[in-house]
Every structure is written in C-alpha cells, then in structure tokens.
Design a protein around this motif. Structure first.
Motif, PDB file in Angstrom:
ATOM      1  N   LEU A  40     -10.831  16.461  -3.464  1.00 40.81           N
ATOM      2  CA  LEU A  40     -10.837  15.236  -2.972  1.00 40.81           C
ATOM      3  C   LEU A  40     -11.304  14.363  -4.056  1.00 40.81           C
ATOM      4  N   PHE A  41     -12.607  14.839  -4.854  1.00 38.29           N
ATOM      5  CA  PHE A  41     -13.018  14.203  -5.876  1.00 38.29           C
ATOM      6  C   PHE A  41     -12.034  13.995  -7.039  1.00 38.29           C
ATOM      7  N   ALA A  42     -11.180  14.936  -7.329  1.00 37.36           N
ATOM      8  CA  ALA A  42     -10.199  14.942  -8.441  1.00 37.36           C
ATOM      9  C   ALA A  42      -9.212  13.771  -8.181  1.00 37.36           C
ATOM     10  N   GLU A  43      -8.742  13.563  -6.901  1.00 36.04           N
ATOM     11  CA  GLU A  43      -7.891  12.505  -6.599  1.00 36.04           C
ATOM     12  C   GLU A  43      -8.598  11.267  -6.962  1.00 36.04           C
ATOM     13  N   LEU A  44      -9.892  11.012  -6.470  1.00 33.51           N
ATOM     14  CA  LEU A  44     -10.431   9.886  -6.623  1.00 33.51           C
ATOM     15  C   LEU A  44     -10.588   9.551  -8.340  1.00 33.51           C
ATOM     16  N   ARG A  45     -10.899  10.544  -9.201  1.00 29.44           N
ATOM     17  CA  ARG A  45     -11.046  10.293 -10.586  1.00 29.44           C
ATOM     18  C   ARG A  45      -9.616  10.020 -11.086  1.00 29.44           C
ATOM     19  N   ALA A  46      -8.679  10.671 -10.528  1.00 28.17           N
ATOM     20  CA  ALA A  46      -7.288  10.347 -11.332  1.00 28.17           C
ATOM     21  C   ALA A  46      -7.138   8.894 -10.935  1.00 28.17           C
ATOM     22  N   LEU A  47      -7.218   8.246  -9.643  1.00 29.72           N
ATOM     23  CA  LEU A  47      -7.190   7.005  -9.121  1.00 29.72           C
ATOM     24  C   LEU A  47      -7.841   5.832 -10.178  1.00 29.72           C
ATOM     25  N   LEU A  48      -9.166   6.423 -10.559  1.00 33.79           N
ATOM     26  CA  LEU A  48     -10.173   5.540 -11.098  1.00 33.79           C
ATOM     27  C   LEU A  48      -9.411   5.347 -12.630  1.00 33.79           C
ATOM     28  N   SER A  64       0.963  -1.121  -0.009  1.00 37.29           N
ATOM     29  CA  SER A  64       0.018   0.029  -0.112  1.00 37.29           C
ATOM     30  C   SER A  64       0.651   1.411   0.029  1.00 37.29           C
ATOM     31  N   PHE A  65       0.130   2.406  -0.481  1.00 40.39           N
ATOM     32  CA  PHE A  65       1.027   3.743  -0.437  1.00 40.39           C
ATOM     33  C   PHE A  65       0.195   4.725  -0.208  1.00 40.39           C
ATOM     34  N   THR A  66       0.422   5.689   0.124  1.00 34.13           N
ATOM     35  CA  THR A  66      -0.559   7.065   0.105  1.00 34.13           C
ATOM     36  C   THR A  66      -0.311   7.748  -0.870  1.00 34.13           C
ATOM     37  N   VAL A  67      -1.532   8.703  -1.360  1.00 28.08           N
ATOM     38  CA  VAL A  67      -1.585   9.649  -2.483  1.00 28.08           C
ATOM     39  C   VAL A  67      -2.142  10.688  -2.135  1.00 28.08           C
ATOM     40  N   GLY A  68      -1.908  12.098  -2.736  1.00 26.37           N
ATOM     41  CA  GLY A  68      -2.528  13.210  -2.386  1.00 26.37           C
ATOM     42  C   GLY A  68      -2.436  13.835  -1.000  1.00 26.37           C
ATOM     43  N   PRO A  69      -2.952  15.023  -0.734  1.00 25.67           N
ATOM     44  CA  PRO A  69      -2.935  15.802   0.454  1.00 25.67           C
ATOM     45  C   PRO A  69      -3.701  15.374   1.422  1.00 25.67           C
ATOM     46  N   ARG A  70      -4.696  14.455   1.057  1.00 29.05           N
ATOM     47  CA  ARG A  70      -5.627  13.745   2.191  1.00 29.05           C
ATOM     48  C   ARG A  70      -4.961  12.365   2.567  1.00 29.05           C
ATOM     49  N   ALA A  71      -3.735  11.890   1.947  1.00 28.90           N
ATOM     50  CA  ALA A  71      -3.204  10.716   2.347  1.00 28.90           C
ATOM     51  C   ALA A  71      -4.122   9.635   2.104  1.00 28.90           C
ATOM     52  N   ILE A  72      -4.584   9.401   1.005  1.00 31.81           N
ATOM     53  CA  ILE A  72      -5.600   8.343   0.686  1.00 31.81           C
ATOM     54  C   ILE A  72      -4.634   6.992   0.653  1.00 31.81           C
ATOM     55  N   GLU A  73      -4.898   5.950   1.250  1.00 38.02           N
ATOM     56  CA  GLU A  73      -4.258   4.737   1.336  1.00 38.02           C
ATOM     57  C   GLU A  73      -4.646   3.761   0.027  1.00 38.02           C
ATOM     58  N   VAL A  74      -3.518   3.653  -0.773  1.00 35.50           N
ATOM     59  CA  VAL A  74      -3.970   2.656  -1.819  1.00 35.50           C
ATOM     60  C   VAL A  74      -3.634   1.410  -1.912  1.00 35.50           C
ATOM     61  N   LEU A  75      -4.355   0.607  -2.109  1.00 32.35           N
ATOM     62  CA  LEU A  75      -3.769  -1.075  -2.140  1.00 32.35           C
ATOM     63  C   LEU A  75      -4.126  -1.660  -3.313  1.00 32.35           C
ATOM     64  N   LEU A 118      -9.114   1.466  -1.469  1.00 23.05           N
ATOM     65  CA  LEU A 118      -8.746   2.582  -0.946  1.00 23.05           C
ATOM     66  C   LEU A 118      -9.288   2.799   0.235  1.00 23.05           C
ATOM     67  N   ARG A 119      -8.358   3.298   1.239  1.00 21.11           N
ATOM     68  CA  ARG A 119      -8.697   3.608   2.680  1.00 21.11           C
ATOM     69  C   ARG A 119      -8.378   4.778   3.265  1.00 21.11           C
ATOM     70  N   SER A 120      -8.995   5.008   4.456  1.00 18.96           N
ATOM     71  CA  SER A 120      -8.827   6.571   4.942  1.00 18.96           C
ATOM     72  C   SER A 120      -9.184   7.651   3.882  1.00 18.96           C
ATOM     73  N   VAL A 121     -10.380   7.260   3.435  1.00 24.63           N
ATOM     74  CA  VAL A 121     -11.039   8.312   2.672  1.00 24.63           C
ATOM     75  C   VAL A 121     -12.545   8.097   2.788  1.00 24.63           C
ATOM     76  N   SER A 122     -13.170   9.160   2.960  1.00 24.77           N
ATOM     77  CA  SER A 122     -14.964   9.237   3.054  1.00 24.77           C
ATOM     78  C   SER A 122     -15.284   9.786   1.688  1.00 24.77           C
ATOM     79  N   LEU A 123     -16.362   8.665   1.051  1.00 26.04           N
ATOM     80  CA  LEU A 123     -17.183   8.978  -0.210  1.00 26.04           C
ATOM     81  C   LEU A 123     -17.848  10.274   0.176  1.00 26.04           C
ATOM     82  N   ALA A 124     -18.514  10.286   1.440  1.00 27.96           N
ATOM     83  CA  ALA A 124     -19.367  11.328   1.863  1.00 27.96           C
ATOM     84  C   ALA A 124     -18.525  12.798   1.700  1.00 27.96           C
ATOM     85  N   GLU A 125     -17.204  12.771   2.062  1.00 30.76           N
ATOM     86  CA  GLU A 125     -16.526  14.092   1.885  1.00 30.76           C
ATOM     87  C   GLU A 125     -16.250  14.269   0.518  1.00 30.76           C
ATOM     88  N   ALA A 126     -16.013  13.164  -0.347  1.00 28.38           N
ATOM     89  CA  ALA A 126     -15.593  13.457  -1.809  1.00 28.38           C
ATOM     90  C   ALA A 126     -17.097  13.903  -2.553  1.00 28.38           C
TER      91      ALA A 126
END
Length: 304
Positions: free
Chosen positions: A50-58, A15-26, A36-44
């Motif tokens: 935060l949504f832009a980080e999710l879209r890039a990971l997608l 695992s590693f973290t990305v972005g200023p919110r430190a999303i954990e990616v496995l 993804l861990r340490s991320v809230s979809l409600a917040e996104a």
C-alpha cells in the motif's frame, strides 16, 4: 450546507481508482495535487504494498491530501520513516516521545512569527534538503489557515527559453542565518550559522527519481555564487543589481497561481509532499484562532 471539501471536483478532473486497494484519486488542479480517499495511512504505515502505491502517486502529483485520518503519532512517524530517516528542526520543537515529529503550534501563547507565510522549500539551507514531509493538522481554525503548494517543475518548464539559457549552470546560496536567524540576537545568529553554514545548490535541480528539471530557489536563497562572469557582467551594476533582479524574478515564479494547489485543513487531515520539486506557503490569516500542526520531515540527499 455542504462543506467546501465535499463539493464535487470539476468535470475535467474526475476521480478514479488505482491499485488493488482501489484508492480513490481526485486530482485538484491541472498541474499539482490530488486528494486520496478510501485509504488508511495507519494501514500504509504497516503495509509495504500500500505504501508503494502512495509513493507512486506522490511522484505523479507532488502533494497528496487525505482527510479523517485518526492515527497515532507512532503511526504518523512509522509512515514517514518508510520514505527514509527523519530529521529534527533546529528552531521548531519536536514531540519528546517521537523524535523527528516537529510541533508547529500556533496558539494564544505563541509570539507572532512570520517565517511560514512566504513561499519556501523546506530546509534548503541544509546541504541535503529534505526529501519531503508528512504533515498533520491536529487542531485547525474554523476558517483560514490554508496551505498553498507550488509545482516548481512546472515553473521551470514555463520559463522563457532565454531565461533557461541564462540560468543554466548557475548556483546559489541558501541561508538559515538570513531567515530564522534574523529574529535572533547576534550571538544566537552566529551560533546558528556555525552549526548550519550556508548551503550551495543549483538554481535548476534535477529530480533524482523523475528526472524532471526544477526551479530551485526560494525564500532561503540569498544570492548567486557564480554569476560574476565576463558573459554576465560588463560593469559593476550588472553584477549586483543584475544578479539580484534575476534572482528576485526567479523567486517570484512561485507566486504564479497556475502552479498552485490550495488546501483547506480540517482536524486529522494530512498532506504528504515532495520537497524536491515543490514549494509551499502557510497562510497566516486566522489569528487569534489556534492552528496546531505536526510534521515528520524526511532526510534527503545532496542536490548535486
């Protein structure tokens, strides 16, 4: 006992973290999927950064998985709408208070349906198939009911070169009448076809954001539309069996395990996937247990 989804991933995929919110990616496999861990979809759903980080990971992993996301239906819809407008489904019902949030409920009152347990890309019978979906497990079985996703860009990449040359420029028809409509009465089937005439798409699609080439045939594909040329057809048997054998060979590429990631659902777990370069298969091995899912599908763009 440690649950399956808490088992450490293979050392090759730490695992590693990305972005200023430190999303954990496995990463879950070598070719597709990440949890993804340490991320809230409600917040996104409320936070553009935060949504832009999710879209890039997608775009990188093609399907993203998250657990323990206790969010409201309104937040589910709001998150999906950040990708674009939502679409209803002509056969599956939607939540009456949240248009575009399709209910896929399989319980003891449901009649047996087997339209999910085939490798498919959602709604390719539309002229503009969906961009993707955000799917939530509302209530899952204690065991079984997994979903498999397939990297169809990898499936194209690993085709033999002579097959790539053979399918270059081919187009194919995709039909809701021949799939969902097959279980309907003749009158209902014809009405469905009138609303959604067969769509035509390239056999090899170019992803509009990544530029990758994608093998774009699936369970909704019925036949090639421009196969019958002098280069391909000498006699009649070259036209019909020859075309159908090639199409079946291409459709079977989705069943290759090396292109797969398999997800075990738990209540309030989510999958977000790119429908433009993946297929999926909902495994129906849990009856008579209950499986209730809610999906927000995002309107896409034409394939040409």
């Amino acid at each position: 006992m440690t649950t399956v989804y808490d088992t450490p991933v293979d050392d090759r995929f730490p695992s590693f973290t990305v972005g200023p919110r430190a999303i954990e990616v496995l990463p879950l496999t070598a070719t597709i999927g990440a949890e993804l861990r340490s991320v809230s979809l409600a917040e996104a759903s409320r936070d553009a950064e935060l949504f832009a980080e999710l879209r890039a990971l997608l775009l990188e992993y093609k399907v993203l998985f998250l657990r323990d996301q206790d969010i409201t239906r309104a937040e589910h819809v709001a998150l999906a709408e950040r990708f674009g407008p939502l679409e209803d489904h002509p056969v599956a019902g939607s939540d009456p208070e949240h248009p575009g949030l399709v209910r896929i409920y399989k319980d003891l009152d449901s009649k047996p349906e087997h339209y999910e347990n085939a490798f498919h890309c959602d709604a390719t019978w539309r002229e503009a198939p969906p961009l993707g979906s955000v799917l939530r497990c509302v209530e899952g079985p204690p065991v079984g009911g997994d979903t498999i996703w397939v990297n169809m860009a990898e499936a194209y990449r690993r085709l033999p070169e002579h097959v790539k040359q053979q399918i270059d420029g081919l187009k194919a028809r995709h039909s809701i009448e021949a799939s969902f409509g097959a279980a309907m009465s003749e009158e209902q089937r014809h009405a469905l076809h009138a609303r959604f005439p067969d769509a035509e798409h390239p056999v090899v699609r170019t992803h509009p954001e990544t530029g990758e080439k994608v093998l774009f045939v699936n369970a909704f594909t019925t036949h090639f539309t421009n196969y019958h040329t002098p280069e391909n057809v000498r006699f009649g048997h070259d036209y019909s069996p020859g075309a159908s054998e090639l199409l079946n060979y291409l459709i079977r590429q989705a069943s290759v395990p090396e292109y797969h990631v398999r997800w075990r659902w738990t209540n309030n777990s989510f999958a977000i996937w790119d429908n433009r370069n993946t297929q999926h298969y909902a495994v129906q091995d849990y009856w008579p247990a209950v499986r209730k899912m809610e999906r927000a599908g995002i309107v896409g763009t034409p394939t040409f």
